[in-house]
Scaffold this active site. Sequence first.
Site, PDB file in Angstrom:
ATOM      1  CG  HIS A 115      87.789  25.611 -17.189  1.00 52.39           C
ATOM      2  ND1 HIS A 115      88.384  26.404 -16.241  1.00 52.39           N
ATOM      3  CD2 HIS A 115      88.101  24.340 -16.857  1.00 52.39           C
ATOM      4  CE1 HIS A 115      89.052  25.642 -15.400  1.00 52.39           C
ATOM      5  NE2 HIS A 115      88.895  24.394 -15.745  1.00 52.39           N
TER       6      HIS A 115
ATOM      7  N   GLY B 236      87.706  17.252  -2.211  1.00 50.79           N
ATOM      8  CA  GLY B 236      88.861  17.760  -2.945  1.00 50.79           C
ATOM      9  C   GLY B 236      89.234  16.936  -4.171  1.00 50.79           C
ATOM     10  CB  ALA B 237      88.126  13.792  -5.570  1.00 45.60           C
TER      11      ALA B 237
ATOM     12  CG  LEU C  17      84.502  13.556  -7.748  1.00 47.49           C
ATOM     13  CD1 LEU C  17      84.590  12.146  -7.167  1.00 47.49           C
ATOM     14  CD2 LEU C  17      84.140  13.489  -9.230  1.00 47.49           C
ATOM     15  CB  SER C  18      80.980  19.253  -6.549  1.00 46.28           C
ATOM     16  OG  SER C  18      80.841  20.633  -6.496  1.00 46.28           O
TER      17      SER C  18
ATOM     18  CG  ASP D 191      80.646  22.658  -8.827  1.00 49.35           C
ATOM     19  OD1 ASP D 191      80.613  22.266 -10.012  1.00 49.35           O
ATOM     20  OD2 ASP D 191      81.693  22.990  -8.241  1.00 49.35           O
TER      21      ASP D 191
HETATM   22  P1  ADP Z   1      85.481  19.675  -3.847  1.00 53.47           P
HETATM   23  O1  ADP Z   1      84.239  20.489  -3.834  1.00 53.47           O
HETATM   24  O2  ADP Z   1      86.016  19.446  -5.209  1.00 53.47           O
HETATM   25  O3  ADP Z   1      85.351  18.379  -3.095  1.00 53.47           O
HETATM   26  P2  ADP Z   1      86.467  21.945  -2.387  1.00 53.47           P
HETATM   27  O4  ADP Z   1      87.830  22.386  -2.030  1.00 53.47           O
HETATM   28  O5  ADP Z   1      85.608  22.855  -3.193  1.00 53.47           O
HETATM   29  O6  ADP Z   1      86.616  20.510  -3.097  1.00 53.47           O
HETATM   30  O7  ADP Z   1      85.646  21.627  -1.067  1.00 53.47           O
HETATM   31  C1  ADP Z   1      86.198  20.774  -0.071  1.00 53.47           C
HETATM   32  C2  ADP Z   1      85.997  21.403   1.300  1.00 53.47           C
HETATM   33  O8  ADP Z   1      84.582  21.374   1.647  1.00 53.47           O
HETATM   34  C3  ADP Z   1      86.677  20.640   2.404  1.00 53.47           C
HETATM   35  O9  ADP Z   1      88.013  21.072   2.577  1.00 53.47           O
HETATM   36  C4  ADP Z   1      85.811  20.990   3.617  1.00 53.47           C
HETATM   37  O10 ADP Z   1      86.168  22.264   4.137  1.00 53.47           O
HETATM   38  C5  ADP Z   1      84.427  21.105   3.014  1.00 53.47           C
HETATM   39  N1  ADP Z   1      83.675  19.841   3.145  1.00 53.47           N
HETATM   40  C6  ADP Z   1      83.213  19.075   2.142  1.00 53.47           C
HETATM   41  N2  ADP Z   1      82.550  18.000   2.630  1.00 53.47           N
HETATM   42  C7  ADP Z   1      82.592  18.081   3.970  1.00 53.47           C
HETATM   43  C8  ADP Z   1      82.069  17.291   5.050  1.00 53.47           C
HETATM   44  N3  ADP Z   1      81.397  16.170   4.832  1.00 53.47           N
HETATM   45  N4  ADP Z   1      82.311  17.717   6.318  1.00 53.47           N
HETATM   46  C9  ADP Z   1      83.003  18.842   6.553  1.00 53.47           C
HETATM   47  N5  ADP Z   1      83.501  19.627   5.588  1.00 53.47           N
HETATM   48  C10 ADP Z   1      83.309  19.265   4.314  1.00 53.47           C
HETATM   49 MG    MG Z   2      84.087  22.499  -4.546  1.00 51.18          MG
END
Ligand code: ADP
Ligand code: MG
Length: 384
Positions: A34, A122-123, A125-126, A172
């Site tokens: 942050h 969504g973990a 880890l970007s 990220d």
């Molecule tokens: P994080 O970046 O922490 O994993 P976010 O909410 O920022 O979480 O991003 C996740 C979103 O990115 C997913 O809900 C999807 O819409 C998109 N996304 C990420 N990887 C993929 C993938 N391999 N194929 C399709 N969509 C993806």
């Molecule tokens: Mg993200």
Amino acid sequence: MESQHVAEVFTQLYGSEPEGVWAAPGRVNLIGEHTDYNDGFVMPFALPHVTVAAVSRREDGVLRLHSQDVPGGPVELRVEDLAPGSDRTWTAYPAGVVWALREAGHALAGADVHLASTVPSGAGLSSSAALEVVVALALNDLFELGLPGWQLARLCQRAENVYVGAPTGIMDQTASACCESGHALFLDTRDLSQRQIPFDLADRGMRLLVVDTQVKHAHSDGEYGKRRAGCERGAALLGVDALRDVPYAELDAALERLGDDEEARRLVRHVVTEDERVERVVSLLESGDPRAIGPVLTEGHASLRDDFRISCPELDLIVETALAAGALGARMTGGGFGGSAIVLAEEADVPALTKAIEAAFAAADLTPPRVFEAVPSPGARRLR
Ligand code: ADP
Ligand code: MG
């Protein structure tokens, strides 16, 4: 992830071989949480987990997007029709990159894209940055745009902020684009200057574990906005552009100026001490003393829990259990309220530590966390 396999699926989908295959990693932030929207310091490193893209150019204004990780066939869009806020699905991320590149004046007539990823989504880890950066790098190569990694990262951030509509800092995308194997990236988010810091733990008999709680508490998005606004308020009260401008040596005086504004005091104290922790970790790693960063990571967790107030019972349980089982240091990482924690440990302690964390989760009746080792890995690159 097999680039051969991704290329084969591309060929089945689109009827000809891809012109190339690229990869971009997810990331973990070692320290500097942050701080990025406060113009401060961050220190991510790239994971071995990658998003892979097979891509070919098109000259007819059509953009076709497909992901192995989402059900359904390719989505077809016209590049001229791309507009911020028009897409609420996953395709907004890659389409947003095409939009941002075109808006910056780069002529892109279209592309066919097939994606597959090992970055958990969504973990914390970007996976979103990995997705954006792999598409940006592929288009940069194919259309010979000649943009350096940091600039691709900027355009990807713009895609996520404006096109997708998600407020994120620059960390990220820069991590995914610019990290190097065996190093963490010391990034000044104000001027984007960066330095590669040696962080090869295996060499020194240590390991860094990522423990994914697999939970995301529902209110987390709103809390991010509140913390961001609270930091801006703190900066305004102190008469600085950003909290980055409050020197650590002047923290006590700044807190005094905030009087009995408890919320502002807590937020300011976290950001200013966190920037100082990043600088301390940099100097410890550069002087060849990686074990000594453990307590700094743990201090960072206490600050996020007590001052910034974005931890949660699952994250606190990981940190407490890991430390009790002999970890060198541990802290939550990412946005908070779920997501993942990192644990720095001696190699020999890893099995017992992992068991202790799993047992603590079972005893508390929580969903078992996913534990994996994070090896500092290369940033975005062309595979073939
Ligand atoms: P994080 O970046 O922490 O994993 P976010 O909410 O920022 O979480 O991003 C996740 C979103 O990115 C997913 O809900 C999807 O819409 C998109 N996304 C990420 N990887 C993929 C993938 N391999 N194929 C399709 N969509 C993806
Ligand atoms: Mg993200």
